[in-house]
Scaffold this motif. Structure first.
Motif, mmCIF file in Angstrom:
data_model
loop_
_atom_site.group_PDB
_atom_site.id
_atom_site.type_symbol
_atom_site.label_atom_id
_atom_site.label_comp_id
_atom_site.label_asym_id
_atom_site.label_seq_id
_atom_site.Cartn_x
_atom_site.Cartn_y
_atom_site.Cartn_z
ATOM 1 N N ALA A 1 12.656 -0.926 9.736
ATOM 2 C CA ALA A 1 11.918 -1.405 10.919
ATOM 3 C C ALA A 1 10.410 -1.157 10.790
ATOM 4 C CB ALA A 1 12.458 -0.728 12.179
ATOM 5 N N ASN A 2 10.019 0.006 10.251
ATOM 6 C CA ASN A 2 8.588 0.279 10.074
ATOM 7 C C ASN A 2 7.967 -0.696 9.077
ATOM 8 O OD1 ASN A 2 8.196 2.409 11.873
ATOM 9 N ND2 ASN A 2 8.957 3.904 10.390
ATOM 10 N N TYR A 3 8.672 -0.957 7.977
ATOM 11 C CA TYR A 3 8.138 -1.906 6.996
ATOM 12 C C TYR A 3 7.907 -3.259 7.648
ATOM 13 C CZ TYR A 3 7.562 -5.203 3.280
ATOM 14 O OH TYR A 3 7.053 -6.214 2.499
ATOM 15 N N LYS A 4 8.895 -3.749 8.370
ATOM 16 C CA LYS A 4 8.750 -5.057 9.008
ATOM 17 C C LYS A 4 7.574 -5.063 9.982
ATOM 18 C CE LYS A 4 13.403 -5.384 9.713
ATOM 19 N NZ LYS A 4 14.640 -5.964 10.281
ATOM 20 N N ARG A 5 7.409 -3.969 10.713
ATOM 21 C CA ARG A 5 6.298 -3.874 11.666
ATOM 22 C C ARG A 5 4.949 -3.895 10.935
ATOM 23 N NH1 ARG A 5 3.960 0.730 13.724
ATOM 24 N NH2 ARG A 5 5.665 1.993 12.912
ATOM 25 N N PHE A 6 4.824 -3.089 9.873
ATOM 26 C CA PHE A 6 3.562 -3.047 9.106
ATOM 27 C C PHE A 6 3.277 -4.393 8.448
ATOM 28 C CE2 PHE A 6 4.629 1.674 8.309
ATOM 29 C CZ PHE A 6 4.029 2.063 9.494
ATOM 30 N N TYR A 7 4.304 -4.982 7.848
ATOM 31 C CA TYR A 7 4.132 -6.247 7.131
ATOM 32 C C TYR A 7 3.728 -7.370 8.093
ATOM 33 C CZ TYR A 7 5.224 -10.175 4.043
ATOM 34 O OH TYR A 7 5.164 -11.332 3.292
ATOM 35 N N HIS A 8 4.417 -7.456 9.213
ATOM 36 C CA HIS A 8 4.086 -8.514 10.183
ATOM 37 C C HIS A 8 2.718 -8.277 10.820
ATOM 38 C CE1 HIS A 8 8.604 -9.388 10.303
ATOM 39 N NE2 HIS A 8 8.004 -10.315 9.593
ATOM 40 N N ARG A 9 2.368 -7.015 11.025
ATOM 41 C CA ARG A 9 1.034 -6.708 11.552
ATOM 42 C C ARG A 9 -0.032 -7.195 10.576
ATOM 43 N NH1 ARG A 9 -0.366 -0.586 12.013
ATOM 44 N NH2 ARG A 9 -0.663 -0.904 9.787
ATOM 45 N N MET A 10 0.162 -6.945 9.269
ATOM 46 C CA MET A 10 -0.791 -7.389 8.257
ATOM 47 C C MET A 10 -0.872 -8.912 8.238
ATOM 48 S SD MET A 10 -0.779 -8.864 4.953
ATOM 49 C CE MET A 10 0.820 -8.473 4.278
ATOM 50 N N LEU A 11 0.264 -9.595 8.265
ATOM 51 C CA LEU A 11 0.250 -11.062 8.254
ATOM 52 C C LEU A 11 -0.506 -11.608 9.463
ATOM 53 C CD1 LEU A 11 3.882 -11.954 7.111
ATOM 54 C CD2 LEU A 11 1.781 -11.991 5.745
ATOM 55 N N GLY A 12 -0.300 -11.000 10.622
ATOM 56 C CA GLY A 12 -1.021 -11.421 11.825
ATOM 57 C C GLY A 12 -2.517 -11.190 11.688
ATOM 58 N N PRO B 1 0.830 -1.217 0.000
ATOM 59 C CA PRO B 1 0.000 0.000 0.000
ATOM 60 C C PRO B 1 0.863 1.265 0.000
ATOM 61 C CG PRO B 1 -0.046 -1.075 2.149
ATOM 62 C CD PRO B 1 0.723 -1.984 1.236
ATOM 63 N N ARG B 2 0.370 2.303 -0.623
ATOM 64 C CA ARG B 2 1.107 3.576 -0.705
ATOM 65 C C ARG B 2 1.281 4.213 0.676
ATOM 66 N NH1 ARG B 2 4.423 3.912 -4.241
ATOM 67 N NH2 ARG B 2 4.632 6.079 -3.625
ATOM 68 N N TRP B 3 0.361 3.954 1.583
ATOM 69 C CA TRP B 3 0.438 4.624 2.881
ATOM 70 C C TRP B 3 1.697 4.253 3.660
ATOM 71 C CZ3 TRP B 3 0.855 1.419 6.954
ATOM 72 C CH2 TRP B 3 0.290 0.153 6.854
ATOM 73 N N ILE B 4 2.308 3.095 3.368
ATOM 74 C CA ILE B 4 3.518 2.731 4.128
ATOM 75 C C ILE B 4 4.654 3.710 3.850
ATOM 76 C CG2 ILE B 4 2.880 0.284 4.241
ATOM 77 C CD1 ILE B 4 5.158 -0.277 2.239
ATOM 78 N N TYR C 1 9.541 -0.533 -4.662
ATOM 79 C CA TYR C 1 9.482 -1.539 -3.604
ATOM 80 C C TYR C 1 9.735 -0.863 -2.267
ATOM 81 C CZ TYR C 1 10.114 -4.890 -7.374
ATOM 82 O OH TYR C 1 9.951 -5.617 -8.509
ATOM 83 N N PRO C 2 9.188 -1.436 -1.222
ATOM 84 C CA PRO C 2 9.559 -0.933 0.099
ATOM 85 C C PRO C 2 10.975 -1.412 0.425
ATOM 86 C CG PRO C 2 7.994 -2.740 0.284
ATOM 87 C CD PRO C 2 8.169 -2.478 -1.166
ATOM 88 N N PHE C 3 11.661 -0.659 1.238
ATOM 89 C CA PHE C 3 12.969 -1.102 1.710
ATOM 90 C C PHE C 3 12.701 -2.148 2.791
ATOM 91 C CE2 PHE C 3 16.800 -0.554 4.440
ATOM 92 C CZ PHE C 3 17.700 -1.089 3.537
ATOM 93 N N TYR C 4 12.911 -3.410 2.430
ATOM 94 C CA TYR C 4 12.491 -4.527 3.276
ATOM 95 C C TYR C 4 13.159 -4.559 4.650
ATOM 96 C CZ TYR C 4 10.499 -6.437 -1.040
ATOM 97 O OH TYR C 4 9.777 -6.627 -2.180
ATOM 98 N N LEU C 5 14.321 -3.952 4.784
ATOM 99 C CA LEU C 5 15.023 -3.990 6.070
ATOM 100 C C LEU C 5 14.583 -2.876 7.026
ATOM 101 C CD1 LEU C 5 18.614 -4.806 4.750
ATOM 102 C CD2 LEU C 5 16.828 -6.383 5.532
#
Length: 172
Positions: free
Chosen positions: A133-144, A99-102, A127-131
């Motif tokens: 910290a915010n990306y990882k937090r948003f991505y893992h939150r979505m997966l959960g 999503p663009r909001w990230i 692409y988002p910069f996968y490393l």
């Protein structure tokens, strides 16, 4: 002549095995899978040998705003395939489908060099910069959130889900 006779006998033996083979259980996920489509029941009727579908959902469509999920689209897609008797392997596309909001929330955006895709059309995906910290937090939150939501689906739909594939890049 001998080779021709050998292949003819081999084909006949194979045909006999296929005719005599026991039918697969009615709810067997093994076999031919398809990319899906808008009319699952028609697909299953037209191609009864298809056992399952690959469902790809764009993260940007699933979570158009931070923490706001479009479960209606998610549920309708899964229910449509389950009602048609199809098994489901799903993935949430991230990468250029994030999503663009990230990016507005601080995730660095990685821009690729515009190139031609295999069909000759230009693309300049970001692409988002996968490393980050915010990306990882948003991505893992979505997966959960997806995992918790799948647990709430009706039993007959959940039982059709047999696999989850991660999809962080452009190809799954």
């Amino acid at each position: 002549m001998r080779t021709h006779t050998y292949w003819t006998l081999a084909k006949l033996a194979l045909a006999a095995l296929l005719v005599a083979a026991p039918a697969a259980p009615a709810d067997n996920p093994f076999g031919v899978w398809w990319r899906g489509g808008p009319n699952a029941a028609e697909l299953k009727q037209r191609c009864p040998w298809i056992q399952g579908v690959f469902v790809a959902i764009r993260w940007g469509d699933l979570e158009p705003a931070a923490g706001r999920y479009d479960w209606e689209m998610f549920d309708a897609t899964f229910a449509r395939y389950a009602r048609a008797g199809l098994h489901i392997q799903y993935m949430i596309w991230a990468g250029p489908d994030s999503p663009r909001w990230i990016y507005e929330a601080g995730v660095p955006e990685v821009k690729t060099t515009p190139t031609l895709n295999p069909r000759g059309k230009p693309h300049g995906w970001t692409y988002p910069f996968y490393l980050d910290a915010n990306y990882k937090r948003f991505y893992h939150r979505m997966l959960g959130a997806v995992a918790r939501h799948v647990d709430t689906l009706p039993k007959d739909v959940r039982e059709k889900i047999i696999c989850v594939q991660t999809a962080e890049g452009t190809t799954g």
